[in-house]
Design a protein around this motif. Sequence first.
Motif, PDB file in Angstrom:
ATOM      1  N   TYR A 119       1.505   5.996  10.756  1.00  0.00           N
ATOM      2  CA  TYR A 119       0.107   6.306  10.442  1.00  0.00           C
ATOM      3  C   TYR A 119      -0.196   6.035   8.972  1.00  0.00           C
ATOM      4  CZ  TYR A 119       0.606   8.971  14.773  1.00  0.00           C
ATOM      5  OH  TYR A 119       0.860   9.345  16.060  1.00  0.00           O
ATOM      6  N   LEU A 120      -1.480   5.792   8.720  1.00  0.00           N
ATOM      7  CA  LEU A 120      -1.977   5.753   7.347  1.00  0.00           C
ATOM      8  C   LEU A 120      -3.324   6.477   7.336  1.00  0.00           C
ATOM      9  CD1 LEU A 120      -1.411   4.706   4.451  1.00  0.00           C
ATOM     10  CD2 LEU A 120      -2.923   2.773   5.002  1.00  0.00           C
ATOM     11  N   GLN A 121      -3.332   7.670   6.765  1.00  0.00           N
ATOM     12  CA  GLN A 121      -4.564   8.418   6.605  1.00  0.00           C
ATOM     13  C   GLN A 121      -5.207   7.992   5.295  1.00  0.00           C
ATOM     14  OE1 GLN A 121      -6.128  10.763   8.665  1.00  0.00           O
ATOM     15  NE2 GLN A 121      -7.790  10.562   7.173  1.00  0.00           N
ATOM     16  N   MET A 122      -6.437   7.491   5.390  1.00  0.00           N
ATOM     17  CA  MET A 122      -7.127   6.968   4.216  1.00  0.00           C
ATOM     18  C   MET A 122      -8.376   7.801   3.957  1.00  0.00           C
ATOM     19  SD  MET A 122      -6.741   2.866   4.847  1.00  0.00           S
ATOM     20  CE  MET A 122      -7.896   2.845   6.195  1.00  0.00           C
ATOM     21  N   ASN A 123      -8.410   8.463   2.830  1.00  0.00           N
ATOM     22  CA  ASN A 123      -9.551   9.299   2.429  1.00  0.00           C
ATOM     23  C   ASN A 123     -10.197   8.735   1.171  1.00  0.00           C
ATOM     24  OD1 ASN A 123      -8.894  11.109   4.528  1.00  0.00           O
ATOM     25  ND2 ASN A 123      -7.529  12.269   3.185  1.00  0.00           N
ATOM     26  N   VAL A 144       0.828  -1.195   0.000  1.00  0.00           N
ATOM     27  CA  VAL A 144       0.000   0.000   0.000  1.00  0.00           C
ATOM     28  C   VAL A 144       0.873   1.259   0.000  1.00  0.00           C
ATOM     29  CG1 VAL A 144      -1.715   1.344   1.274  1.00  0.00           C
ATOM     30  CG2 VAL A 144      -1.903  -1.159   1.194  1.00  0.00           C
ATOM     31  N   ALA A 145       1.797   1.338   0.959  1.00  0.00           N
ATOM     32  CA  ALA A 145       2.631   2.537   1.086  1.00  0.00           C
ATOM     33  C   ALA A 145       3.846   2.209   1.931  1.00  0.00           C
ATOM     34  CB  ALA A 145       1.845   3.683   1.713  1.00  0.00           C
ATOM     35  N   ALA A 146       4.891   3.017   1.767  1.00  0.00           N
ATOM     36  CA  ALA A 146       6.101   2.842   2.560  1.00  0.00           C
ATOM     37  C   ALA A 146       6.693   4.209   2.871  1.00  0.00           C
ATOM     38  CB  ALA A 146       7.119   1.968   1.826  1.00  0.00           C
ATOM     39  N   ILE A 147       7.490   4.239   3.940  1.00  0.00           N
ATOM     40  CA  ILE A 147       8.140   5.483   4.365  1.00  0.00           C
ATOM     41  C   ILE A 147       9.506   5.134   4.928  1.00  0.00           C
ATOM     42  CG2 ILE A 147       7.115   5.392   6.681  1.00  0.00           C
ATOM     43  CD1 ILE A 147       6.776   8.469   6.493  1.00  0.00           C
ATOM     44  N   ASN A 148      10.485   5.996   4.681  1.00  0.00           N
ATOM     45  CA  ASN A 148      11.814   5.660   5.176  1.00  0.00           C
ATOM     46  C   ASN A 148      11.939   6.024   6.658  1.00  0.00           C
ATOM     47  OD1 ASN A 148      12.111   8.455   5.039  1.00  0.00           O
ATOM     48  ND2 ASN A 148      14.192   8.338   4.213  1.00  0.00           N
ATOM     49  N   TRP A 149      13.078   5.708   7.224  1.00  0.00           N
ATOM     50  CA  TRP A 149      13.245   5.770   8.675  1.00  0.00           C
ATOM     51  C   TRP A 149      13.055   7.161   9.248  1.00  0.00           C
ATOM     52  CZ3 TRP A 149      17.339   8.534  10.893  1.00  0.00           C
ATOM     53  CH2 TRP A 149      18.291   9.018   9.982  1.00  0.00           C
ATOM     54  N   ILE A 150      13.380   8.195   8.472  1.00  0.00           N
ATOM     55  CA  ILE A 150      13.285   9.552   8.983  1.00  0.00           C
ATOM     56  C   ILE A 150      12.007  10.236   8.499  1.00  0.00           C
ATOM     57  CG2 ILE A 150      14.480  10.766   7.122  1.00  0.00           C
ATOM     58  CD1 ILE A 150      16.015  12.315   9.272  1.00  0.00           C
ATOM     59  N   GLY A 151      11.252   9.591   7.628  1.00  0.00           N
ATOM     60  CA  GLY A 151      10.018  10.171   7.115  1.00  0.00           C
ATOM     61  C   GLY A 151      10.209  11.107   5.942  1.00  0.00           C
ATOM     62  N   ALA A 152      11.403  11.115   5.356  1.00  0.00           N
ATOM     63  CA  ALA A 152      11.690  12.053   4.274  1.00  0.00           C
ATOM     64  C   ALA A 152      11.225  11.540   2.921  1.00  0.00           C
ATOM     65  CB  ALA A 152      13.179  12.354   4.231  1.00  0.00           C
ATOM     66  N   SER A 153      11.072  10.232   2.787  1.00  0.00           N
ATOM     67  CA  SER A 153      10.689   9.638   1.500  1.00  0.00           C
ATOM     68  C   SER A 153       9.483   8.736   1.689  1.00  0.00           C
ATOM     69  CB  SER A 153      11.852   8.817   0.931  1.00  0.00           C
ATOM     70  OG  SER A 153      12.977   9.636   0.696  1.00  0.00           O
ATOM     71  N   THR A 154       8.512   8.885   0.789  1.00  0.00           N
ATOM     72  CA  THR A 154       7.311   8.059   0.836  1.00  0.00           C
ATOM     73  C   THR A 154       7.044   7.451  -0.538  1.00  0.00           C
ATOM     74  OG1 THR A 154       5.905   9.983   0.389  1.00  0.00           O
ATOM     75  CG2 THR A 154       6.247   9.385   2.697  1.00  0.00           C
ATOM     76  N   TYR A 155       6.366   6.318  -0.531  1.00  0.00           N
ATOM     77  CA  TYR A 155       6.088   5.574  -1.751  1.00  0.00           C
ATOM     78  C   TYR A 155       4.669   5.011  -1.640  1.00  0.00           C
ATOM     79  CZ  TYR A 155      11.148   5.717  -1.372  1.00  0.00           C
ATOM     80  OH  TYR A 155      12.439   6.140  -1.204  1.00  0.00           O
ATOM     81  N   PHE A 175      -4.501   8.145  -0.005  1.00  0.00           N
ATOM     82  CA  PHE A 175      -3.881   7.717   1.246  1.00  0.00           C
ATOM     83  C   PHE A 175      -2.589   8.505   1.487  1.00  0.00           C
ATOM     84  CE2 PHE A 175      -5.551   3.028   1.282  1.00  0.00           C
ATOM     85  CZ  PHE A 175      -6.845   3.498   1.104  1.00  0.00           C
ATOM     86  N   THR A 176      -2.281   8.719   2.754  1.00  0.00           N
ATOM     87  CA  THR A 176      -1.035   9.376   3.136  1.00  0.00           C
ATOM     88  C   THR A 176      -0.383   8.604   4.270  1.00  0.00           C
ATOM     89  OG1 THR A 176      -1.919  11.549   2.527  1.00  0.00           O
ATOM     90  CG2 THR A 176       0.051  11.505   3.921  1.00  0.00           C
ATOM     91  N   ILE A 177       0.871   8.214   4.064  1.00  0.00           N
ATOM     92  CA  ILE A 177       1.643   7.546   5.103  1.00  0.00           C
ATOM     93  C   ILE A 177       2.500   8.581   5.819  1.00  0.00           C
ATOM     94  CG2 ILE A 177       3.544   6.942   3.535  1.00  0.00           C
ATOM     95  CD1 ILE A 177       3.871   4.333   5.126  1.00  0.00           C
ATOM     96  N   SER A 178       2.608   8.443   7.121  1.00  0.00           N
ATOM     97  CA  SER A 178       3.451   9.354   7.900  1.00  0.00           C
ATOM     98  C   SER A 178       3.926   8.630   9.146  1.00  0.00           C
ATOM     99  CB  SER A 178       2.683  10.625   8.273  1.00  0.00           C
ATOM    100  OG  SER A 178       1.561  10.321   9.094  1.00  0.00           O
ATOM    101  N   ARG A 179       4.857   9.234   9.843  1.00  0.00           N
ATOM    102  CA  ARG A 179       5.368   8.644  11.077  1.00  0.00           C
ATOM    103  C   ARG A 179       5.760   9.736  12.047  1.00  0.00           C
ATOM    104  NH1 ARG A 179      10.174   4.969   9.472  1.00  0.00           N
ATOM    105  NH2 ARG A 179      10.380   4.727  11.741  1.00  0.00           N
ATOM    106  N   ASP A 180       5.695   9.410  13.318  1.00  0.00           N
ATOM    107  CA  ASP A 180       6.159  10.305  14.375  1.00  0.00           C
ATOM    108  C   ASP A 180       7.128   9.499  15.222  1.00  0.00           C
ATOM    109  OD1 ASP A 180       4.535  12.637  16.650  1.00  0.00           O
ATOM    110  OD2 ASP A 180       6.582  11.937  16.532  1.00  0.00           O
ATOM    111  N   ASN A 181       8.407   9.692  14.992  1.00  0.00           N
ATOM    112  CA  ASN A 181       9.411   8.919  15.716  1.00  0.00           C
ATOM    113  C   ASN A 181       9.448   9.283  17.202  1.00  0.00           C
ATOM    114  OD1 ASN A 181      10.052   7.560  13.386  1.00  0.00           O
ATOM    115  ND2 ASN A 181      11.911   8.748  12.973  1.00  0.00           N
ATOM    116  N   ALA A 182       8.955  10.444  17.557  1.00  0.00           N
ATOM    117  CA  ALA A 182       8.958  10.842  18.962  1.00  0.00           C
ATOM    118  C   ALA A 182       7.998   9.995  19.788  1.00  0.00           C
ATOM    119  CB  ALA A 182       8.601  12.313  19.085  1.00  0.00           C
TER     120      ALA A 182
END
Length: 126
Positions: A80-84, A48-59, A68-75
Amino acid sequence: QVQLVESGGGLVQAGGSLRLSCAASGRTFSSYNMGWFRQAPGKEREFVAAINWIGASTYYADFVKGRFTISRDNAVNTLYLQMNSLKPEDTAVYYCAARWYTMTDRKRAPQSYDYWGQGTQVTVSS
């Protein structure tokens, strides 16, 4: 290793939205590249989607681009996967997956991920 737990699935009408979360524990979350996959009954697990370790690159898979939008909060160790604009064909069990940050190829292949959550069901009614 890392442990993954998905949440946020449910039943939604076509055109609606859901936000999936994947909580990670264990080794440092920011050391992992992350992905979302899904599996519908009788079908193979698909990217469906992928994101690199720092969140700088998405696929994204072509069928979710723009929806859909993939994101991450390392803190807070969460993916996350926001699905609209959900469609009935988005109905599936959704899984998050992790692999070490140095692994950058074959990001769309389930076999290239080492750790998986238990999945969360998403059902989209027409």
